[in-house]
Design an enzyme around this catalytic site. Structure first.
Site, mmCIF file in Angstrom:
data_model
loop_
_atom_site.group_PDB
_atom_site.id
_atom_site.type_symbol
_atom_site.label_atom_id
_atom_site.label_comp_id
_atom_site.label_asym_id
_atom_site.label_seq_id
_atom_site.Cartn_x
_atom_site.Cartn_y
_atom_site.Cartn_z
ATOM 1 N N GLY A 10 0.820 -1.213 0.000
ATOM 2 C CA GLY A 10 0.000 0.000 0.000
ATOM 3 C C GLY A 10 0.852 1.261 0.000
ATOM 4 N N LEU A 33 -3.813 -7.391 -1.326
ATOM 5 C CA LEU A 33 -4.012 -6.551 -2.526
ATOM 6 C C LEU A 33 -5.433 -5.995 -2.649
ATOM 7 C CD1 LEU A 33 -1.913 -8.538 -5.198
ATOM 8 C CD2 LEU A 33 -1.180 -6.657 -3.713
ATOM 9 N N ASP A 58 -3.978 -12.822 3.473
ATOM 10 C CA ASP A 58 -4.742 -11.988 4.392
ATOM 11 C C ASP A 58 -4.206 -12.147 5.827
ATOM 12 O OD1 ASP A 58 -7.937 -10.857 4.062
ATOM 13 O OD2 ASP A 58 -7.075 -11.080 6.068
ATOM 14 N N SER A 124 -3.501 6.226 14.066
ATOM 15 C CA SER A 124 -3.902 7.441 13.357
ATOM 16 C C SER A 124 -4.242 8.530 14.358
ATOM 17 C CB SER A 124 -5.140 7.127 12.521
ATOM 18 O OG SER A 124 -5.673 8.314 11.979
ATOM 19 N N TYR A 148 -13.866 3.464 12.040
ATOM 20 C CA TYR A 148 -12.451 3.377 11.644
ATOM 21 C C TYR A 148 -11.552 3.810 12.812
ATOM 22 C CZ TYR A 148 -7.979 4.845 9.659
ATOM 23 O OH TYR A 148 -6.631 5.034 9.443
ATOM 24 N N LYS A 152 -8.863 1.624 15.375
ATOM 25 C CA LYS A 152 -7.458 1.946 15.693
ATOM 26 C C LYS A 152 -7.263 2.002 17.211
ATOM 27 C CE LYS A 152 -5.793 2.246 11.555
ATOM 28 N NZ LYS A 152 -4.874 1.217 11.074
ATOM 29 N N ARG A 230 -4.846 21.332 8.933
ATOM 30 C CA ARG A 230 -4.352 19.989 9.240
ATOM 31 C C ARG A 230 -2.832 19.981 9.260
ATOM 32 N NH1 ARG A 230 -8.927 19.857 9.925
ATOM 33 N NH2 ARG A 230 -10.501 18.346 9.262
HETATM 34 P P1 NAD Z 1 -3.331 1.506 1.881
HETATM 35 O O1 NAD Z 1 -4.735 1.082 1.677
HETATM 36 O O2 NAD Z 1 -2.599 2.071 0.721
HETATM 37 O O3 NAD Z 1 -2.475 0.290 2.480
HETATM 38 C C1 NAD Z 1 -3.042 -0.711 3.270
HETATM 39 C C2 NAD Z 1 -2.630 -2.048 2.666
HETATM 40 O O4 NAD Z 1 -3.145 -3.114 3.451
HETATM 41 C C3 NAD Z 1 -3.167 -2.238 1.240
HETATM 42 O O5 NAD Z 1 -2.111 -2.606 0.398
HETATM 43 C C4 NAD Z 1 -4.200 -3.357 1.382
HETATM 44 O O6 NAD Z 1 -4.256 -4.158 0.211
HETATM 45 C C5 NAD Z 1 -3.671 -4.104 2.592
HETATM 46 N N1 NAD Z 1 -4.679 -4.827 3.387
HETATM 47 C C6 NAD Z 1 -5.847 -4.351 3.894
HETATM 48 N N2 NAD Z 1 -6.467 -5.302 4.603
HETATM 49 C C7 NAD Z 1 -5.675 -6.402 4.565
HETATM 50 C C8 NAD Z 1 -5.770 -7.701 5.111
HETATM 51 N N3 NAD Z 1 -6.831 -8.070 5.832
HETATM 52 N N4 NAD Z 1 -4.771 -8.571 4.878
HETATM 53 C C9 NAD Z 1 -3.693 -8.221 4.135
HETATM 54 N N5 NAD Z 1 -3.552 -7.012 3.581
HETATM 55 C C10 NAD Z 1 -4.540 -6.110 3.800
HETATM 56 O O7 NAD Z 1 -3.318 2.535 3.098
HETATM 57 P P2 NAD Z 1 -2.144 3.427 3.666
HETATM 58 O O8 NAD Z 1 -2.523 4.826 3.460
HETATM 59 O O9 NAD Z 1 -0.835 2.942 3.208
HETATM 60 O O10 NAD Z 1 -2.333 3.113 5.214
HETATM 61 C C11 NAD Z 1 -1.586 2.119 5.884
HETATM 62 C C12 NAD Z 1 -2.046 2.049 7.310
HETATM 63 O O11 NAD Z 1 -1.921 3.334 7.913
HETATM 64 C C13 NAD Z 1 -3.512 1.648 7.481
HETATM 65 O O12 NAD Z 1 -3.620 0.809 8.598
HETATM 66 C C14 NAD Z 1 -4.210 2.969 7.721
HETATM 67 O O13 NAD Z 1 -5.377 2.798 8.489
HETATM 68 C C15 NAD Z 1 -3.147 3.730 8.496
HETATM 69 N N6 NAD Z 1 -3.298 5.182 8.352
HETATM 70 C C16 NAD Z 1 -3.372 5.736 7.110
HETATM 71 C C17 NAD Z 1 -3.559 7.115 6.984
HETATM 72 C C18 NAD Z 1 -3.674 7.748 5.613
HETATM 73 O O14 NAD Z 1 -4.227 8.808 5.508
HETATM 74 N N7 NAD Z 1 -3.137 7.181 4.549
HETATM 75 C C19 NAD Z 1 -3.643 7.918 8.118
HETATM 76 C C20 NAD Z 1 -3.543 7.319 9.370
HETATM 77 C C21 NAD Z 1 -3.381 5.943 9.479
HETATM 78 C C1 UD1 Z 2 -9.250 12.136 6.932
HETATM 79 C C2 UD1 Z 2 -9.937 11.155 7.866
HETATM 80 C C3 UD1 Z 2 -8.943 10.660 8.906
HETATM 81 C C4 UD1 Z 2 -7.711 10.100 8.246
HETATM 82 C C5 UD1 Z 2 -7.114 11.177 7.347
HETATM 83 C C6 UD1 Z 2 -5.899 10.652 6.659
HETATM 84 C C7 UD1 Z 2 -12.268 11.917 7.939
HETATM 85 C C8 UD1 Z 2 -13.343 12.539 8.778
HETATM 86 N N1 UD1 Z 2 -11.055 11.811 8.517
HETATM 87 O O1 UD1 Z 2 -8.865 13.246 7.694
HETATM 88 O O2 UD1 Z 2 -9.543 9.659 9.680
HETATM 89 O O3 UD1 Z 2 -6.767 9.708 9.229
HETATM 90 O O4 UD1 Z 2 -8.100 11.567 6.378
HETATM 91 O O5 UD1 Z 2 -5.400 11.468 5.671
HETATM 92 O O6 UD1 Z 2 -12.490 11.513 6.809
HETATM 93 N N2 UD1 Z 2 -11.019 18.857 2.049
HETATM 94 C C9 UD1 Z 2 -11.637 19.687 1.140
HETATM 95 N N3 UD1 Z 2 -12.032 19.157 -0.057
HETATM 96 C C10 UD1 Z 2 -11.836 17.841 -0.380
HETATM 97 C C11 UD1 Z 2 -11.194 17.004 0.560
HETATM 98 C C12 UD1 Z 2 -10.813 17.544 1.773
HETATM 99 O O7 UD1 Z 2 -11.839 20.868 1.392
HETATM 100 O O8 UD1 Z 2 -12.238 17.417 -1.486
HETATM 101 C C13 UD1 Z 2 -10.561 19.440 3.325
HETATM 102 C C14 UD1 Z 2 -11.200 18.823 4.563
HETATM 103 O O9 UD1 Z 2 -12.377 19.466 4.887
HETATM 104 C C15 UD1 Z 2 -10.080 19.014 5.595
HETATM 105 C C16 UD1 Z 2 -8.797 18.927 4.763
HETATM 106 O O10 UD1 Z 2 -9.176 19.194 3.424
HETATM 107 O O11 UD1 Z 2 -10.147 20.291 6.143
HETATM 108 C C17 UD1 Z 2 -8.128 17.551 4.821
HETATM 109 O O12 UD1 Z 2 -9.097 16.574 4.479
HETATM 110 P P1 UD1 Z 2 -8.700 15.038 4.276
HETATM 111 O O13 UD1 Z 2 -7.536 14.948 3.372
HETATM 112 O O14 UD1 Z 2 -9.939 14.308 3.887
HETATM 113 O O15 UD1 Z 2 -8.204 14.589 5.702
HETATM 114 P P2 UD1 Z 2 -8.944 14.682 7.122
HETATM 115 O O16 UD1 Z 2 -10.364 15.063 6.969
HETATM 116 O O17 UD1 Z 2 -8.096 15.520 8.013
#
Ligand code: NAD
Ligand code: UD1
Length: 335
Positions: A10, A33, A58, A124, A148, A152, A230
């Protein structure tokens, strides 16, 4: 050292895998995947001249996990695998608890059976919900506002209890703020399916002409320009945080949570304007109603991560918007 990286195909996982390989570790990726494309491994090989071992499967499959741990001397696990769409978690909470919580329990059970007790967990900032005060420190109370976020928090609780029951468990709970950006090569990056929910991929898809216009959700927040604020963090900095956490676990670390953020808040308009200036592009936007569930402003206090892990974000907002666009421009359809 051999590290098992769940979810390593991911967005954040793949950036971390590259840094692990570049630091000389052996890496096994377990990913089903469901939100990734195996092309990522060709890209990783282009960047590092090596690829991780990849097992398609998985984390809820205990038999598979048992085989992986039996066949390899795994030192530690970085557990990224999980679902992450807030709206989907509200619509289908059982899916989120099944995948994120039950999957984690299965993983920790097999780790315990094999005596592997070092884990870095992808948490997160969403566990804080709408924080009572900013900057947010790790001691701010849990207040997740959706399934969600609750998933976490539950995994954090499970790992905390595991450490209490057996202090050989070494645990780092990494609370990411808003991950953006991409590897500077432009070969790997975030590849959202369908219309993006998050700001930065939406902006880059407007820039590439795939989407017409950005809707800015809310222009009347009590922030410097009325739009939401943010703590955006470059995925390369985030990835490095995982290596720092692994180093810390090797030193009888215990169990602790860490904010991975820059400590600086930027508004939606800051992001859009910096994107336009840095990339010399226009982004059409309109200010619309607030999005339900959004909070006005939050950013991290990252001082504990700095003191305890020796980790600090190094990339600026300019770096984030440049690298995110570089990835999008070179891969308009993703992988
Ligand atoms: P992502 O979806 O790109 O990566 C997650 C990966 O996990 C994917 O490749 C998916 O195929 C795999 N996956 C999901 N469920 C699975 C399972 N049951 N078994 C095996 N593989 C599985 O997301 P990301 O942005 O890289 O996020 C990674 C982690 O970080 C996640 O746990 C997400 O909740 C956490 N996180 C992400 C963000 C964000 O904004 N990207 C913010 C805070 C926390
Ligand atoms: C969201 C998730 C949060 C996650 C995070 C990861 C929600 C409520 N929260 O946070 O759980 O950890 O993503 O990146 O979904 N915005 C716009 N227009 C858009 C998209 C976003 O104005 O089309 C604004 C939002 O209102 C916010 C900022 O951009 O103020 C960031 O938004 P976003 O990227 O979705 O992240 P979060 O809402 O902070």
């Amino acid at each position: 050292m051999t590290i098992l990286v769940t979810g390593g195909a991911g967005y954040i996982g793949s950036h971390t895998v590259i840094q692990l390989l570049e630091s000389g570790n052996d890496v096994i990726v377990l990913d089903n995947l469901c939100n990734a494309n195996p092309e990522v491994f060709n890209r990783i090989e282009k960047i590092c001249n090596r690829r991780p071992a990849f097992i398609e499967g998985d984390v809820r499959n205990a038999v598979l996990l048992d085989t992986i741990f039996s066949n390899n001397q795994i030192d530690s696990v970085i557990h990224f695998a999980g679902l992450k769409a807030v709206g989907e978690s509200v619509a289908n909470p059982v899916l989120y608890y099944q995948n994120n919580v039950a999957g984690s329990i299965t993983l920790f059970e097999v780790m315990q059976q094999h005596g592997c007790k070092k884990v870095v967990f992808s948490s997160s900032a969403t566990v804080y919900g709408d924080p009572a005060s900013i900057p947010v420190t790790e001691s701010s109370p849990y207040a997740p506002a959706n399934p969600y976020g609750t998933s976490k928090m539950m995994v954090e609780n499970i790992l905390t209890d595991l450490h209490i029951s057996d202090n050989n468990w070494q645990v780092a709970l990494l609370r990411y703020f808003n991950p953006v950006g991409a590897h500077p090569s432009g070969l790997i990056g975030e590849d959202p399916k369908g219309i993006p929910n998050n700001l930065m991929p939406f902006v880059t898809q407007v820039a590439s002409g795939q989407l017409e216009k950005l809707s800015i959700f809310g222009g009347d927040y009590p922030t410097q320009d009325g739009t939401g604020v943010r703590d955006y963090i470059h995925v390369q900095d985030l990835a490095r945080g995982h290596l720092k956490a692994l180093e810390a676990l090797a030193e009888n670390h215990g169990c602790a949570a860490y904010n991975l953020g820059t400590g600086v808040g930027y508004s939606v308009l800051d992001v859009v304007n910096t994107f336009m200036q840095e990339n010399q592009l226009d982004i059409a936007y309109q200010i619309v109603e607030r999005r339900a569930g959004d909070v006005a402003e939050y950013y991290a206090d990252p001082s504990f991560s700095s003191d305890r892990l020796g980790w600090k974000a190094e990339h600026s907002l300019k770096d984030m918007v440049r690298d995110h666009w570089n990835w999008q421009k070179n891969n308009p359809e993703g992988y």
